[in-house]
Design a protein around this motif. Structure first.
Motif, PDB file in Angstrom:
ATOM      1  N   LYS A 131       0.833  -1.203   0.000  1.00 20.58           N
ATOM      2  CA  LYS A 131       0.000   0.000   0.000  1.00 20.58           C
ATOM      3  C   LYS A 131       0.866   1.250   0.000  1.00 20.58           C
ATOM      4  O   LYS A 131       1.544   1.554   0.976  1.00 20.58           O
ATOM      5  CB  LYS A 131      -0.927   0.017   1.217  1.00 20.58           C
ATOM      6  CG  LYS A 131      -1.869  -1.171   1.313  1.00 20.58           C
ATOM      7  CD  LYS A 131      -2.884  -1.183   0.189  1.00 20.58           C
ATOM      8  CE  LYS A 131      -3.875  -0.050   0.323  1.00 20.58           C
ATOM      9  NZ  LYS A 131      -4.911  -0.094  -0.724  1.00 20.58           N
ATOM     10  N   GLU A 132       0.816   1.993  -1.111  1.00 20.14           N
ATOM     11  CA  GLU A 132       1.595   3.211  -1.211  1.00 20.14           C
ATOM     12  C   GLU A 132       1.185   4.244  -0.167  1.00 20.14           C
ATOM     13  O   GLU A 132       2.015   5.012   0.330  1.00 20.14           O
ATOM     14  CB  GLU A 132       1.451   3.809  -2.609  1.00 20.14           C
ATOM     15  CG  GLU A 132       2.151   3.024  -3.704  1.00 20.14           C
ATOM     16  CD  GLU A 132       3.651   2.933  -3.480  1.00 20.14           C
ATOM     17  OE1 GLU A 132       4.250   3.930  -3.021  1.00 20.14           O
ATOM     18  OE2 GLU A 132       4.234   1.862  -3.749  1.00 20.14           O
ATOM     19  N   GLU A 133      -0.119   4.257   0.177  1.00 18.52           N
ATOM     20  CA  GLU A 133      -0.598   5.226   1.165  1.00 18.52           C
ATOM     21  C   GLU A 133       0.094   5.020   2.506  1.00 18.52           C
ATOM     22  O   GLU A 133       0.462   5.981   3.187  1.00 18.52           O
ATOM     23  CB  GLU A 133      -2.116   5.120   1.341  1.00 18.52           C
ATOM     24  CG  GLU A 133      -2.918   5.473   0.096  1.00 18.52           C
ATOM     25  CD  GLU A 133      -3.173   4.262  -0.780  1.00 18.52           C
ATOM     26  OE1 GLU A 133      -2.424   3.261  -0.664  1.00 18.52           O
ATOM     27  OE2 GLU A 133      -4.119   4.311  -1.582  1.00 18.52           O
ATOM     28  N   LYS A 135       3.049   3.546   2.994  1.00 15.97           N
ATOM     29  CA  LYS A 135       4.451   3.923   2.836  1.00 15.97           C
ATOM     30  C   LYS A 135       4.605   5.436   2.916  1.00 15.97           C
ATOM     31  O   LYS A 135       5.550   5.955   3.525  1.00 15.97           O
ATOM     32  CB  LYS A 135       4.993   3.416   1.497  1.00 15.97           C
ATOM     33  CG  LYS A 135       5.126   1.920   1.400  1.00 15.97           C
ATOM     34  CD  LYS A 135       5.633   1.520   0.030  1.00 15.97           C
ATOM     35  CE  LYS A 135       5.633   0.015  -0.143  1.00 15.97           C
ATOM     36  NZ  LYS A 135       6.056  -0.392  -1.505  1.00 15.97           N
ATOM     37  N   ASN A 136       3.678   6.148   2.286  1.00 14.46           N
ATOM     38  CA  ASN A 136       3.749   7.610   2.274  1.00 14.46           C
ATOM     39  C   ASN A 136       3.557   8.203   3.667  1.00 14.46           C
ATOM     40  O   ASN A 136       4.025   9.297   3.952  1.00 14.46           O
ATOM     41  CB  ASN A 136       2.708   8.181   1.319  1.00 14.46           C
ATOM     42  CG  ASN A 136       3.026   7.864  -0.129  1.00 14.46           C
ATOM     43  OD1 ASN A 136       4.175   7.581  -0.479  1.00 14.46           O
ATOM     44  ND2 ASN A 136       2.022   7.898  -0.984  1.00 14.46           N
ATOM     45  N   GLU A 137       2.822   7.495   4.536  1.00  9.95           N
ATOM     46  CA  GLU A 137       2.656   7.946   5.914  1.00  9.95           C
ATOM     47  C   GLU A 137       3.858   7.563   6.767  1.00  9.95           C
ATOM     48  O   GLU A 137       4.318   8.344   7.601  1.00  9.95           O
ATOM     49  CB  GLU A 137       1.384   7.327   6.527  1.00  9.95           C
ATOM     50  CG  GLU A 137       0.087   7.888   6.000  1.00  9.95           C
ATOM     51  CD  GLU A 137      -0.200   9.283   6.528  1.00  9.95           C
ATOM     52  OE1 GLU A 137       0.461   9.693   7.496  1.00  9.95           O
ATOM     53  OE2 GLU A 137      -1.070   9.952   5.962  1.00  9.95           O
ATOM     54  N   LEU A 139       7.185   6.445   5.875  1.00  6.21           N
ATOM     55  CA  LEU A 139       8.561   6.799   5.555  1.00  6.21           C
ATOM     56  C   LEU A 139       8.936   8.220   5.985  1.00  6.21           C
ATOM     57  O   LEU A 139       9.998   8.420   6.595  1.00  6.21           O
ATOM     58  CB  LEU A 139       8.827   6.589   4.061  1.00  6.21           C
ATOM     59  CG  LEU A 139       8.821   5.129   3.605  1.00  6.21           C
ATOM     60  CD1 LEU A 139       9.060   5.033   2.104  1.00  6.21           C
ATOM     61  CD2 LEU A 139       9.870   4.314   4.359  1.00  6.21           C
ATOM     62  N   PRO A 140       8.108   9.248   5.710  1.00  8.33           N
ATOM     63  CA  PRO A 140       8.478  10.591   6.193  1.00  8.33           C
ATOM     64  C   PRO A 140       8.541  10.670   7.712  1.00  8.33           C
ATOM     65  O   PRO A 140       9.427  11.324   8.272  1.00  8.33           O
ATOM     66  CB  PRO A 140       7.360  11.488   5.635  1.00  8.33           C
ATOM     67  CG  PRO A 140       6.800  10.734   4.486  1.00  8.33           C
ATOM     68  CD  PRO A 140       6.904   9.285   4.867  1.00  8.33           C
TER      69      PRO A 140
END
Length: 218
Positions: A131-133, A135-137, A139-140
Motif C-alpha cells: 500500500k503506497e498510502e 508507505k507515504n505515511e 517513511l516521512p
C-alpha cells in the motif's frame, strides 16, 4: 487479544472518541484484515461481523482504504517513540549506560506492545509492502522523527567507544534490518503470540556481536 488495549493506547490523543458503532467496525476490520488480508476482505464482511450496515462503514470512513489508514497510521506513530525521551535522559545522565542495555529495554518494551496488539501489527506488516498510502505515511515520519532520535543514541555510544566507528546510516540499516526481520518473522510468518526472553537475548547478542567495538578495532 483484547482489541480495546490497542485503542486505549493509540487513540488517546485523538480529539473525538469512538462511538460504539465505530468501535465495532474497527474491531471487525482488524480481525478480518489480520485473518484474511486487506485485499481478501470486503466491506460487506466487515459490516456483517460488526453488525452494522455497509453504508455505515462508507459514511464513517468513505473507503476501505481510509479505514485501513485510520487503523494503521496511529499505530505506526505510537510504535517507535515511547522510550525515546526517557532513554536519552538515562543515557546522557548515566556514564555506565550501554547500548546493549538500551537495545534490550527498547526491544522488550516494543515486543510487549506488539504482543498486546498482535493483529494490528500483522495487518501493518502485511499491507505496508503493497500500500503506497501506508508507505507515504510511514517513511516521512520514520525519516524525520524516528531516525534522528535513534541516530543520537548511536552517536553517544560511538563517542564512548562502545560501538564500531562506521557511518551511522549503515549501522542503523543493519540494526533495523535484523531486528525488524526478527520481530516480523516471529509475529507474522510464524504467527507466534509472544517471544521468549531467551529468544530476545539471542537476538540482542547477535546484533551486538556485529556492531560492538572490539580491542582490535582502531
Amino acid at each position: 487479544m483484547n482489541i480495546n488495549n490497542l485503542f486505549n493506547e493509540i487513540l488517546i490523543s485523538q480529539s473525538t472518541k469512538l462511538t460504539a458503532k465505530q468501535q465495532r467496525i474497527v474491531e471487525a476490520a482488524i480481525r478480518l484484515f489480520a485473518e484474511k488480508g486487506y485485499s481478501n476482505t470486503s466491506t460487506a464482511e466487515i459490516a456483517k461481523l460488526a453488525e452494522v450496515s455497509e453504508a455505515s462503514i462508507f459514511k464513517q470512513y468513505g473507503t476501505k482504504d481510509n479505514l485501513l489508514l485510520s487503523l494503521t497510521v496511529p499505530y505506526i506513530k505510537e510504535f517507535f517513540p515511547s522510550l525515546a525521551n526517557e532513554a536519552v535522559d538515562q543515557i546522557i545522565g548515566n556514564a555506565d549506560s550501554t547500548f546493549e542495555g538500551f537495545l534490550r529495554a527498547f526491544l522488550k518494551n516494543r515486543i510487549e506492545f506488539i504482543t498486546e496488539n498482535k493483529e494490528i501489527f500483522q495487518v501493518l506488516i502485511k499491507e505496508i509492502i503493497y500500500k503506497e498510502e501506508l508507505k507515504n505515511e510511514f517513511l516521512p515520519y520514520f525519516t524525520e522523527i524516528v531516525k534522528p532520535r535513534i541516530a543520537n543514541f548511536i552517536e553517544i555510544f560511538i563517542d564512548r567507544g562502545e560501538l564500531k566507528d562506521i557511518p551511522i546510516d549503515r549501522l542503523l540499516k543493519l540494526i533495523y534490518s535484523f531486528i525488524g526481520g526478527f520481530i516480523a518473522t516471529q509475529f507474522v510468518l510464524l504467527n507466534k503470540d509472544s517471544i521468549s526472553d531467551e529468544e530476545i537475548e539471542d537476538a540482542i547478542h547477535f546484533v551486538m556481536d556485529g556492531i560492538r567495538k572490539s580491542s582490535s578495532d582502531h
